[in-house]
Design a protein around this motif. Structure first.
Motif, PDB file in Angstrom:
ATOM      1  N   LEU A 102      13.460  -1.980   1.113  1.00 51.79           N
ATOM      2  CA  LEU A 102      13.586  -2.961   0.041  1.00 51.79           C
ATOM      3  C   LEU A 102      12.322  -3.811  -0.051  1.00 51.79           C
ATOM      4  O   LEU A 102      11.825  -4.084  -1.151  1.00 51.79           O
ATOM      5  N   ALA A 103      11.792  -4.229   1.106  1.00 49.45           N
ATOM      6  CA  ALA A 103      10.538  -4.985   1.101  1.00 49.45           C
ATOM      7  C   ALA A 103       9.412  -4.164   0.487  1.00 49.45           C
ATOM      8  O   ALA A 103       8.604  -4.676  -0.308  1.00 49.45           O
ATOM      9  N   VAL A 104       9.348  -2.894   0.828  1.00 49.37           N
ATOM     10  CA  VAL A 104       8.327  -2.002   0.269  1.00 49.37           C
ATOM     11  C   VAL A 104       8.476  -1.896  -1.240  1.00 49.37           C
ATOM     12  O   VAL A 104       7.496  -1.994  -2.003  1.00 49.37           O
ATOM     13  N   ASP A 105       9.709  -1.696  -1.701  1.00 52.80           N
ATOM     14  CA  ASP A 105       9.957  -1.557  -3.140  1.00 52.80           C
ATOM     15  C   ASP A 105       9.542  -2.818  -3.887  1.00 52.80           C
ATOM     16  O   ASP A 105       8.942  -2.749  -4.972  1.00 52.80           O
ATOM     17  N   TRP A 106       9.870  -3.963  -3.320  1.00 50.21           N
ATOM     18  CA  TRP A 106       9.501  -5.222  -3.969  1.00 50.21           C
ATOM     19  C   TRP A 106       7.986  -5.418  -3.983  1.00 50.21           C
ATOM     20  O   TRP A 106       7.426  -5.862  -4.982  1.00 50.21           O
ATOM     21  N   CYS A 107       7.333  -5.101  -2.876  1.00 50.08           N
ATOM     22  CA  CYS A 107       5.875  -5.237  -2.824  1.00 50.08           C
ATOM     23  C   CYS A 107       5.219  -4.375  -3.894  1.00 50.08           C
ATOM     24  O   CYS A 107       4.259  -4.799  -4.556  1.00 50.08           O
ATOM     25  N   ARG A 108       5.717  -3.182  -4.068  1.00 52.84           N
ATOM     26  CA  ARG A 108       5.158  -2.284  -5.076  1.00 52.84           C
ATOM     27  C   ARG A 108       5.325  -2.827  -6.490  1.00 52.84           C
ATOM     28  O   ARG A 108       4.578  -2.460  -7.397  1.00 52.84           O
ATOM     29  N   LYS A 109       6.303  -3.710  -6.677  1.00 52.90           N
ATOM     30  CA  LYS A 109       6.532  -4.307  -7.993  1.00 52.90           C
ATOM     31  C   LYS A 109       5.768  -5.619  -8.156  1.00 52.90           C
ATOM     32  O   LYS A 109       5.960  -6.329  -9.146  1.00 52.90           O
ATOM     33  N   GLY A 110       4.932  -5.948  -7.176  1.00 54.49           N
ATOM     34  CA  GLY A 110       4.131  -7.145  -7.279  1.00 54.49           C
ATOM     35  C   GLY A 110       4.829  -8.418  -6.856  1.00 54.49           C
ATOM     36  O   GLY A 110       4.366  -9.520  -7.192  1.00 54.49           O
ATOM     37  N   ALA A 111       5.929  -8.312  -6.109  1.00 61.23           N
ATOM     38  CA  ALA A 111       6.664  -9.493  -5.672  1.00 61.23           C
ATOM     39  C   ALA A 111       5.925 -10.190  -4.524  1.00 61.23           C
ATOM     40  O   ALA A 111       5.096  -9.596  -3.831  1.00 61.23           O
ATOM     41  N   ASP A 112       6.251 -11.457  -4.335  1.00 61.10           N
ATOM     42  CA  ASP A 112       5.695 -12.272  -3.257  1.00 61.10           C
ATOM     43  C   ASP A 112       6.646 -12.160  -2.069  1.00 61.10           C
ATOM     44  O   ASP A 112       7.636 -12.888  -1.982  1.00 61.10           O
ATOM     45  N   VAL A 113       6.372 -11.247  -1.156  1.00 58.28           N
ATOM     46  CA  VAL A 113       7.292 -10.921  -0.062  1.00 58.28           C
ATOM     47  C   VAL A 113       6.669 -11.273   1.281  1.00 58.28           C
ATOM     48  O   VAL A 113       5.531 -10.882   1.572  1.00 58.28           O
ATOM     49  N   THR A 114       7.415 -12.001   2.078  1.00 55.52           N
ATOM     50  CA  THR A 114       7.080 -12.210   3.484  1.00 55.52           C
ATOM     51  C   THR A 114       8.058 -11.376   4.292  1.00 55.52           C
ATOM     52  O   THR A 114       9.253 -11.688   4.342  1.00 55.52           O
TER      53      THR A 114
END
Length: 440
Positions: free
Chosen positions: A376-388
């Motif tokens: 899920l973190a990977v998917d969000w990062c790929r969408k340009g999200a601000d993920v820690t």
């Protein structure tokens, strides 16, 4: 007839029509679940307000661990039991219960007092398991049910930061007119966002429309907070969401089913099947054709069970015992296109979340598997999200015992709350997407 019998009629027999919403009882009629009387407050009225997040009713709530403060205000705050409106995955208006807590601690940051919406981890499917009731009775052993308010610690720690807290019971957990739609992506996300809306209408609440809002949840709550962050942009754009903590989110239910099966929390399979069979006609047919008499009895039993009851009654059960073919429920679902479609619609990660997100998962987690949470973190990062993203590294504490799943909740909780408090104070987050390999 029990609630599950009335809701899952087509699972037990093919002669009756399945309805998504059971009729509401009279407002004065309390419901008895597993020998525990659920207060009449939790019975929704026949007619609901048309707006999402509208406050239907409220009453004072006594916190189970409240203490008198030197200034006369109770510690950690003043609690109010709530019922408010939301919209479920079928587009139907539903009543949701919960609790709002106005903290005794002062807010020392800029702007109005912020608000944290807490989505609890797995509590069960019986109405007596509702998190708002667990705030009142942290350890409930009455009747034939065992319920533990293990998320109360996080609630109290959040209140100590000076933020107000609203806890949602989710759809159908507490409110007595339907089964709890366990791990339903849309139902949970909407319930959390509408809790933020309802909190502003509580008499005496210091939060306003301008208050910064944070989402907090672990396990089931981690999935709920993640869903709220994904849905905020279209469902509740006026909610000033500034940060989301998502711990051990069940992002891919097809994988989570495999982790839960045969574990101490095997009852969670039943909670998920019950909830989705209530809302998804295609899945009801799959259940009817594949679940045997033992499985039907188990589904009936867990429909009123809290997490303690589920562990004691069904811990380490393998779902192969519940199916007529001897295949696991994960295998049954994988082989049925309609069932696969249901699981596909529940998957998190297809939408970019609003605001920064802190996603935590234990590398040894074998109940809500580490790999699917990390994905899920990977998917969000790929969408340009601000993920820690944080992987909690601990030794193996016992296969399928829940220990590998629960330990990161405790070891990471302080850091998670500090991270969220910084977002509520307006401090920027530092994404580590660029330093995180995008392949598992």
């Amino acid at each position: 007839m029990s609630r599950l019998s009335s809701v899952l009629t087509t699972v037990v027999a093919t002669t009756a029509c399945m309805c998504a919403t059971a009729p509401s009882a009279a407002a004065s009629d309390p419901v008895v679940s597993r020998g525990v009387t659920v207060p009449a407050f939790y019975t929704p009225p026949a007619e609901l307000p048309s707006a999402d997040g509208a406050l239907i009713r409220h009453e004072p709530l006594r916190l189970g661990l409240s203490l008198p403060g030197l200034d006369g205000r109770p510690l950690p705050g003043t609690a109010t039991r709530l019922m408010y409106t939301s919209t479920d995955s079928s587009g139907e208006r539903v009543a949701v219960t919960g609790a709002y807590i106005e903290p005794s601690a002062d807010w020392r940051g800029d702007g109005p007092r912020p608000l944290v919406v807490v989505g609890s981890g797995t509590m069960g499917q019986g109405d007596q398991c509702a998190p708002s009731l667990a705030l009142e009775h942290p350890l409930a052993l009455g009747g034939g049910s065992v319920s533990v308010g293990y998320d109360n610690l996080a609630v109290y720690r959040l209140l100590a930061t000076g933020a107000a807290v609203v806890v949602t019971d989710y759809v159908g957990l507490g409110a007595t007119d339907r089964l709890h739609t366990y791990v339903s992506r849309v139902d949970q996300g909407h319930a959390m966002l509408d809790a933020a809306r309802a909190a502003r209408a509580v008499p005496g609440a210091s939060v306003t429309a301008a208050s910064r809002v944070g989402m907090y949840g672990y396990s089931q709550g981690g999935g709920a907070s993640a869903s709220a962050a994904e849905l905020q942009r279209t469902y509740a754009p006026e909610v000033n969401l500034v940060g989301t903590y998502s711990g051990a989110p069940p992002a891919d239910l097809a994988e989570v089913m495999k982790g839960v099966d045969g574990s101490a929390l095997a009852a969670a399979l039943g909670w998920a099947i019950n909830g989705f069979a209530q809302a998804e006609p295609g899945l009801r047919d799959v259940v009817e054709r594949n679940v045997n008499a033992t499985g039907r009895a188990a589904l009936e039993d867990v429909s009123t069970a809290c997490v303690g009851d589920g562990i004691f009654g069904h811990g380490f059960t393998r779902s192969t015992e519940w199916t007529s073919s001897g295949r696991s429920l994960a295998e049954v679902m994988a082989g049925e296109p309609r069932a696969r479609a249901v699981l596909d619609r529940q998957r998190l990660g297809a939408l970019r979340p609003t605001g920064p997100v802190r996603l935590t998962t234990g590398v040894q987690d074998d109940i809500v598997p580490h790999a699917q949470s990390r994905q899920l973190a990977v998917d969000w990062c790929r969408k340009g999200a601000d993920v820690t993203y944080k992987a909690v590294v601990l030794p193996n504490l016992g296969d399928k015992l829940l220990t590998n799943h629960l330990a990161p909740l405790l070891t990471d909780q302080g850091d998670a709350i500090s991270w969220l408090a910084d977002r509520l104070a307006g401090e920027p987050a530092a994404s580590n997407c660029r330093s995180m390999p995008l392949q598992p």
